[in-house]
Structures are given as structure tokens and as C-alpha cells.
Scaffold this motif. Structure first.
Motif, mmCIF file in Angstrom:
data_model
loop_
_atom_site.group_PDB
_atom_site.id
_atom_site.type_symbol
_atom_site.label_atom_id
_atom_site.label_comp_id
_atom_site.label_asym_id
_atom_site.label_seq_id
_atom_site.Cartn_x
_atom_site.Cartn_y
_atom_site.Cartn_z
ATOM 1 N N PHE A 36 0.832 -1.207 0.000
ATOM 2 C CA PHE A 36 0.000 0.000 0.000
ATOM 3 C C PHE A 36 0.867 1.259 0.000
ATOM 4 C CE2 PHE A 36 -3.652 -2.288 2.384
ATOM 5 C CZ PHE A 36 -4.239 -2.643 1.180
ATOM 6 N N ARG A 37 1.872 1.262 0.866
ATOM 7 C CA ARG A 37 2.733 2.444 1.033
ATOM 8 C C ARG A 37 3.431 2.810 -0.267
ATOM 9 N NH1 ARG A 37 7.976 2.253 2.170
ATOM 10 N NH2 ARG A 37 7.908 0.117 2.962
ATOM 11 N N GLN A 38 3.716 1.791 -1.086
ATOM 12 C CA GLN A 38 4.449 2.026 -2.328
ATOM 13 C C GLN A 38 3.537 2.054 -3.558
ATOM 14 O OE1 GLN A 38 8.438 -0.280 -1.947
ATOM 15 N NE2 GLN A 38 7.161 -0.925 -0.227
ATOM 16 N N GLY A 39 2.220 2.171 -3.301
ATOM 17 C CA GLY A 39 1.282 2.342 -4.399
ATOM 18 C C GLY A 39 0.999 1.088 -5.191
ATOM 19 N N ALA A 111 -0.669 5.246 -4.064
ATOM 20 C CA ALA A 111 0.027 5.027 -2.792
ATOM 21 C C ALA A 111 -0.857 5.459 -1.625
ATOM 22 C CB ALA A 111 1.333 5.802 -2.766
ATOM 23 N N VAL A 112 -0.939 4.607 -0.614
ATOM 24 C CA VAL A 112 -1.674 4.934 0.610
ATOM 25 C C VAL A 112 -0.857 5.922 1.430
ATOM 26 C CG1 VAL A 112 -2.497 4.000 2.804
ATOM 27 C CG2 VAL A 112 -2.949 2.770 0.679
ATOM 28 N N PRO A 139 -4.595 17.691 -0.742
ATOM 29 C CA PRO A 139 -5.455 16.875 -1.603
ATOM 30 C C PRO A 139 -5.111 15.383 -1.547
ATOM 31 C CG PRO A 139 -4.555 18.765 -2.801
ATOM 32 C CD PRO A 139 -3.793 18.666 -1.518
ATOM 33 N N MET A 140 -6.140 14.543 -1.718
ATOM 34 C CA MET A 140 -5.942 13.097 -1.781
ATOM 35 C C MET A 140 -6.500 12.574 -3.095
ATOM 36 S SD MET A 140 -7.273 10.002 0.690
ATOM 37 C CE MET A 140 -8.941 10.052 0.104
ATOM 38 N N GLY A 207 -5.385 6.474 3.483
ATOM 39 C CA GLY A 207 -5.965 5.818 2.326
ATOM 40 C C GLY A 207 -5.350 6.341 1.034
ATOM 41 N N PRO A 208 -5.929 5.968 -0.120
ATOM 42 C CA PRO A 208 -7.189 5.241 -0.253
ATOM 43 C C PRO A 208 -6.980 3.728 -0.298
ATOM 44 C CG PRO A 208 -6.449 5.933 -2.410
ATOM 45 C CD PRO A 208 -5.418 6.431 -1.439
ATOM 46 N N TYR A 209 -8.037 3.001 0.069
ATOM 47 C CA TYR A 209 -8.060 1.545 0.002
ATOM 48 C C TYR A 209 -9.245 1.112 -0.871
ATOM 49 C CZ TYR A 209 -5.151 1.663 4.282
ATOM 50 O OH TYR A 209 -4.169 1.894 5.208
#
Length: 361
Positions: A36-39, A111-112, A139-140, A207-209
Motif C-alpha cells: 500500500f505504502r508504495q502504491g 500510494a496509501v 489533496p488526496m 488511504g485510499p483503500y
């Protein structure tokens, strides 16, 4: 002993087959969180070892499994090398075989990240459904249908983390809206009603998940099915679709108990007026005769079945279904019997939680 301990504390490389994707996992980090951390968006559900969405086969390497449910991974599967990525801590470089993967999901990975924000608005949509808005400090990026983990500290100092799907479209990146159902034992929704969580409260959003997001440029009908707070991701997907300019027939089913449990009706009416290719089909399970209800009655999966047969769609299209597990479980065989293939059905099961820190829609 010291050499072994050092080896366990190093970052390790993870290779995913058959897609050939590689990434690093830090000491003490689960493989899923590292991805997740690395997209890298891998299949996932609860992120807590309770489902089986991230189950895969360990081809090579050494891992330690954190506590998990045997419903997600039974002893026989563990003995044959199956692991849950959300519970796996790497103690060496490792290679795994993905059992479920979607190349489109991997290609659209985001990436989270962790965001700070504040609750900027709250409204009562029905007697047990609330709407809130969160303004983020930055922004996300996300896809329509995805969700985030929200952490807030109540007025009494209790920290609560819950997962909620965005109701707004990805065009709005700094103000997120959510539709939340109140449950008798629900910590977040209960504190929201009692004043323990107030407008102005600071929150952390991670997130996002989620992999139940809108796929673009597809053929056939778009079938949306929601119930309760399942309206949240469905509303995001619907509005994202109409903003895209794609032309395909849309059938939007929403299951509720009584007419008083319906909401957003003015917004839905405005959307239908502007987009005649969208059909809204509310389905009520407990509307009494005195209510004057003239629409669909029964459970939402029954109406989906009857109307799909009426329309003769026969699996030509995509389905996005979001709501409580009983609704999803009842809907799955209906969709298969109506000719929909697994790769064109996208689900998000909303589970409830009364614990202080466990997540749940």
C-alpha cells in the motif's frame, strides 16, 4: 544469534508472481501495508486477517504470521504454504504467487498516505443515517468507490478508527463526504450522535483503500446496488460515471426498509432529469399498505433478479454492489444466474464493529 537478529531487522524484497512486481518491506511491516505504502494495490478486504481476500502462496522465503482467523486461513492451507499478506511479516526476501489479482487494479494503484483534516459538517439524512464532511489539509487522489480509515479522538479522550467509503467523486480531492449508518453498538456513529465527535474535531485519514472502484470505458449496462450506508460508494461511482460522459444504461437499485429510510431523493431526481439513461429503482422491504408506497417491494436482490430478467441484460455489463454482508451474499447467486461473469462483479461488504480500534464500514 546476533547475525540472525540483524537479518530479521533488515528490509527485504518481495516479488509477486505471475505479475513480476517487486517492492521492499521494512522490518515489522506487514507485506500488505508495504505494498500500500508504495502504491501497489493488492487484493484486500478487512486488512486484519478476518477475511481471505489477500490469501496467496509463499513460493520462497521466511515469514511470521500475526494473529489471524482460521476462517480466513485454515490449518491445511497453512501447511501447504498459503499465507495472508495482511498478517505476514517478512524475515527474508520472499516470492509469492497471487491467487487473485486484477491487472487494471495494479495499473491504477495509488500510494496509501496519511492526511490530517477536520470534520467540517454533519447532517442527519434519516433516523439512523448520518452524513459528514471532512476537509483535508492537502489533496488526496482516489478512485470512485474507494474508502479510507478515519481516526478521531472523542471528547472523553477515546481514540476510534473506522473505515468509510467516500460519497463524493474523485474530482473533489480536499473535501471528502461520507454516509454513515448508525448501529446500536457502533462507536463512531454513536459518538457522532451523542456529541463525543463534534464538527471541528481533528481527524487522521489514511488511504485510499479498496478495489471496488469504477472501471472506465466498459461496454454494456452499469448496475449499481446499495443498501444503508452502501449508498456512499455507489453515489460516488454513479456521479463519477455521469461526469465522465460515457453513455451506457445505468440501473441504480437501493434497498431500504420504509419510505422514511430513503434519502438524497432531491439529488437523485436532479441527476435523473439531467441524465435520462439512469434509472433509479428503490426497493422497500417493510413498507406497510398505509404508506402508499407504489414502488418495488421485498429485498433488493429479489428486485435485481426480476428486473434484470425483464430487461434481458443477460450478463452484459458491470455490477457494483455495496452494503451489509447478507445483501451481498444474497445478490451473488442472483448475478451468476443472470449471466454475469466474476470479473465484471465488484463487491464491498460493509461490516460493523463495536471495538475501540478495529475498523469497519
Amino acid at each position: 544469534m546476533a547475525e540472525a537478529q540483524k537479518r530479521h531487522q533488515e528490509a527485504h524484497k518481495v516479488r509477486l508472481e505471475p505479475v513480476g512486481v517487486e517492492f521492499e518491506v521494512e522490518h515489522g511491516e506487514t507485506v500488505l501495508n508495504a505494498a500500500f505504502r508504495q502504491g501497489i494495490a493488492l487484493p484486500h478486504g478487512c486488512k486484519e486477517g478476518q477475511c481471505s481476500a489477500c490469501k496467496c502462496v509463499l513460493l520462497d522465503g521466511e515469514v511470521e504470521m500475526l494473529k489471524y482467523s482460521t476462517f480466513a486461513l485454515n490449518d491445511m492451507e497453512k501447511d501447504t504454504g498459503h499465507i495472508l499478506l495482511c498478517r505476514s511479516i517478512a524475515y527474508s526476501d520472499m516470492e509469492v504467487e497471487l491467487l487473485n489479482y486484477d491487472e487494471e487494479v495494479l495499473a491504477k494503484s495509488i500510494a496509501v498516505k496519511t492526511f490530517s483534516g477536520r470534520i467540517s459538517a454533519k447532517e442527519n439524512l434519516t433516523h439512523d443515517i448520518r452524513g459528514i464532511e471532512i476537509e483535508l489539509s492537502s489533496p488526496m487522489k482516489f478512485w470512485a468507490g474507494q474508502y479510507v480509515d478515519i481516526t478521531v479522538t472523542t471528547e472523553k479522550g477515546e481514540t476510534i478508527t473506522r473505515s468509510f467509503s467516500m460519497a463524493n467523486t474523485p474530482h473533489e480531492t480536499q473535501k471528502l463526504s461520507f454516509i454513515i449508518k448508525k448501529y446500536p453498538e457502533g462507536k463512531f456513529s454513536g459518538e457522532l450522535d451523542s456529541g463525543g465527535i463534534r464538527v471541528g474535531a481533528e481527524v487522521t485519514v489514511v488511504g485510499p483503500y479498496g478495489t471496488c472502484f469504477r472501471r472506465e470505458e466498459r461496454q454494456g449496462a452499469l448496475v449499481l446496488v446499495g443498501a444503508g450506508s452502501g449508498m456512499s460508494p455507489v453515489w460516488s461511482i454513479l456521479n463519477d460515471h455521469v461526469k465522465s460522459g460515457e453513455t451506457r444504461p445505468v440501473y441504480f437499485f437501493y434497498g431500504a426498509r420504509t419510505p422514511d429510510d430513503l434519502f438524497y431523493l432531491d439529488r437523485i431526481e436532479a441527476l435523473l432529469s439531467a441524465h435520462p439513461d439512469v434509472t433509479f429503482i428503490p426497493v422497500l422491504s417493510h413498507a406497510d399498505e398505509a404508506s402508499g408506497w407504489e414502488g418495488e417491494r421485498g429485498f433488493v436482490h429479489q428486485s435485481v433478479d426480476a428486473i434484470l430478467k425483464q430487461l434481458g441484460i443477460d450478463g452484459e455489463g458491470d455490477v457494483y454492489a455495496c452494503g451489509p454482508p447478507p445483501m451481498i451474499d444474497a445478490l451473488q447467486p442472483v448475478l451468476f444466474m443472470n449471466g454475469f461473469e466474476l470479473e465484471r462483479i465488484f463487491f464491498d461488504k460493509f461490516t460493523t464493529s463495536s471495538g475501540a480500534t478495529t475498523t469497519g464500514h
